[in-house]
Enzyme design. Structure first.
Site, PDB file in Angstrom:
ATOM      1  N   GLU A 138      41.767  35.601  37.094  1.00  0.00           N
ATOM      2  CA  GLU A 138      40.943  36.765  37.431  1.00  0.00           C
ATOM      3  C   GLU A 138      40.149  36.359  38.652  1.00  0.00           C
ATOM      4  O   GLU A 138      39.215  35.570  38.566  1.00  0.00           O
ATOM      5  CB  GLU A 138      40.056  37.154  36.251  1.00  0.00           C
ATOM      6  CG  GLU A 138      39.461  38.546  36.382  1.00  0.00           C
ATOM      7  CD  GLU A 138      38.130  38.530  37.102  1.00  0.00           C
ATOM      8  OE1 GLU A 138      38.120  38.800  38.327  1.00  0.00           O
ATOM      9  OE2 GLU A 138      37.113  38.246  36.454  1.00  0.00           O
ATOM     10  N   CYS A 198      32.571  40.331  40.509  1.00  0.00           N
ATOM     11  CA  CYS A 198      33.888  40.479  41.148  1.00  0.00           C
ATOM     12  C   CYS A 198      34.286  41.941  41.313  1.00  0.00           C
ATOM     13  O   CYS A 198      35.074  42.277  42.202  1.00  0.00           O
ATOM     14  CB  CYS A 198      34.940  39.733  40.345  1.00  0.00           C
ATOM     15  SG  CYS A 198      35.008  40.220  38.607  1.00  0.00           S
ATOM     16  N   GLU A 235      35.444  39.490  50.676  1.00  0.00           N
ATOM     17  CA  GLU A 235      34.522  39.552  49.543  1.00  0.00           C
ATOM     18  C   GLU A 235      33.234  38.823  49.896  1.00  0.00           C
ATOM     19  O   GLU A 235      33.250  37.631  50.224  1.00  0.00           O
ATOM     20  CB  GLU A 235      35.153  38.931  48.300  1.00  0.00           C
ATOM     21  CG  GLU A 235      34.280  39.078  47.064  1.00  0.00           C
ATOM     22  CD  GLU A 235      34.929  38.526  45.812  1.00  0.00           C
ATOM     23  OE1 GLU A 235      34.738  39.119  44.745  1.00  0.00           O
ATOM     24  OE2 GLU A 235      35.624  37.505  45.909  1.00  0.00           O
TER      25      GLU A 235
END
Length: 488
Positions: A255, A289, A386
């Site tokens: 993940e 996230c 990100e």
């Protein structure tokens, strides 16, 4: 008042032990940068011991392997009772070690026991099937645990990730070696003590604190580890996938990162959308996230939305996580703070319009002001990479077809959201956006019963619900010669 630190050693074979090297490392409080405790630092030698203990606990005639599935569920339910009893302490310890606002960590831990109980209920629901195979045979399948699992936790939500991974692995019948993030080892250690009290046999749960370059590498390369589950950055995830094939062929659940798009249509309820958009990117200072770090607003409401977004960001009160009035806490450490500030500078240099925030807040701890950029373009760094910080990047779009294509123009595919009053628009968006989790007229709503994971470089596999348990199981096909016709 700081919570008492009760466990700082390694947990191997149901014993608290120092690392073989005797080394320790400091763990910090992000709110002020102070040292909380010295924690035992494990490396390859300690990983070898932990894996050996887990392998022994998974042996064919071990207590754990011979235990009825229902009994595994009962142990996990006792664990849930202990987590419920200790929820306040766990929330305080989480906030102390990773800077999460106490009211947020309290909300997460208050739901934890019910999520454990749900996963515990699946322990005796792991079922095979009979197959009408051709020929004079009786054919069926068994679902069996994969074996020793290496579970590598992130620093942003350590308790939630511990429960997602460890409880699911135990429900499936696996044994585990857990490496907490070096920034946040404390809650994992305390949760291990509760599992021991709940009756988990020796060797089933082992925890080795340490760094990725030493303990993490040893765990991912170990030939006796059958599966790795990792939550963290894309860069490290790629290294783990390579390591999984180095000495054996490990199963892998990853993940990883996200650059999640949140789309606001002209027909959305504006006040609700502004509030959720702020929540979607500023929760836990953007260190999530699934943060909605690409905010697409349709042209008809763009100016009005931007004005409202700035007003919300300005009202967020920055302060100590333990202060009940605080709405915005610190980044995890100085390195992450500097990284986020670097992205903010990059946004300014590339022509995005900084409307509020953009600076370090105060001189003590690792705080960054909630930041809003407008007039962001898809090719800007802050729209592509990100950030993992409190940076809201607002982009303008015209049509649904256009924004779906722009939302998909990324290597990530973890989450996405849309605010609209048109259900056809919502369904088209949900059907066509490449992401593992889609929210409509909400964001960050989660439940332990539902699967979670990403498309593309956001990951492999799923956590949560029945899908999560399946990730820890192997399917075995058994075929027995049985004549269809009974002879006298």
């Amino acid at each position: 008042m700081a919570p008492e630190i009760r466990y700082t050693k390694l947990f191997i074979n149901n014993e608290w032990v120092d690392s073989i090297s005797g080394k320790t490392f400091d763990t910090y409080n992000p709110a002020d940068g102070s040292v909380i405790a010295k924690v035992s630092e494990g490396d390859k030698a300690d990983i070898d011991l932990a894996v050996a203990a887990a392998k022994k606990a998974f042996a064919r005639n071990s207590e754990w392997r011979l235990m009825d599935a229902r009994q595994r569920g009962k142990i996990l339910n006792r664990f849930a009772d202990l987590v419920e009893k200790e929820a306040s302490y766990l929330a305080e310890l989480e906030s102390y070690n990773n800077g999460m606002l106490l009211h947020l960590s309290s909300r997460l831990t208050s739901n934890a026991a019910d999520e454990i109980r749900y996963t515990a209920s699946l322990a005796d629901k792991i079922e095979g099937s009979t197959i009408p195979a051709d020929g004079d045979v009786f054919c069926y399948t068994l679902k069996q645990p994969v074996g020793v699992c290496g579970l590598i936790l992130p620093w942003n939500v350590p308790i939630l990730m511990f429960l997602n991974k460890v409880v699911t692995a135990l429900a499936a019948g696996c044994t585990t070696v857990i490496k907490p993030a070096e920034q946040t080892p404390l809650t994992a250690l305390y949760l291990a003590s509760l599992l021991q009290k709940a009756g988990v046999p020796a060797g089933v749960v082992n925890i080795v604190n340490g760094y990725g370059e030493t303990a993490g590498v040893a765990l991912t390369h170990h030939p006796d580890v059958a599966k790795i589950s990792f939550t963290g950055s894309l860069e490290v995830g790629k290294l783990i996938q390579q390591a999984a094939g180095a000495n054996n062929l490990k199963r892998v659940t990853l993940e990883l990162g996200g650059k999640s798009p949140l789309v606001i249509m002209n027909d959305a309820n504006l006040a609700t959308a502004i509030r959720f958009a702020a929540h979607a990117v500023f929760t836990h200072q953007g260190q999530v996230c699934i943060a909605a770090s690409r905010l697409y607003v349709q042209s008809g409401i763009y100016d009005q939305f931007v004005k409202g977004a700035v007003e919300v960001a300005k009202t967020l009160k920055i302060g100590n996580p333990f202060d009940s009035q605080s709405q915005h806490g610190p980044q995890i450490d100085e390195g992450m703070m500097k990284k986020v500030l670097g992205y903010i500078e990059k946004g300014k240099q590339e022509g995005a319009k900084l409307l509020v925030g953009g600076k370090q807040a105060g001189s003590k701890g690792y705080y960054i002001e909630p930041t809003v950029f407008a007039d962001v373009q898809d090719d800007m760094t802050i729209a592509k990479e990100e950030i993992f910080g409190p940076v809201q990047s607002i982009l303008k779009f015209e049509t649904l077809d256009e924004v779906i294509d722009r939302a998909n123009a990324t290597n990530y595919g973890l989450a996405a959201g849309i605010f609209t009053t048109n259900m056809n628009t919502a369904i088209q968006f949900a059907n066509n956006v490449e992401a593992g989790v889609i929210w409509v007229n909400t964001y960050m709503a989660r439940s332990g019963q539902s699967p979670f994971g990403g498309f593309k470089e956001s990951g492999i596999g799923r956590e949560g619900g029945k899908h999560g348990v399946d990730e820890y199981l192997e399917v075995k096909t058994v075929t027995i010669s049985v004549p269809k016709k009974v002879s006298n």
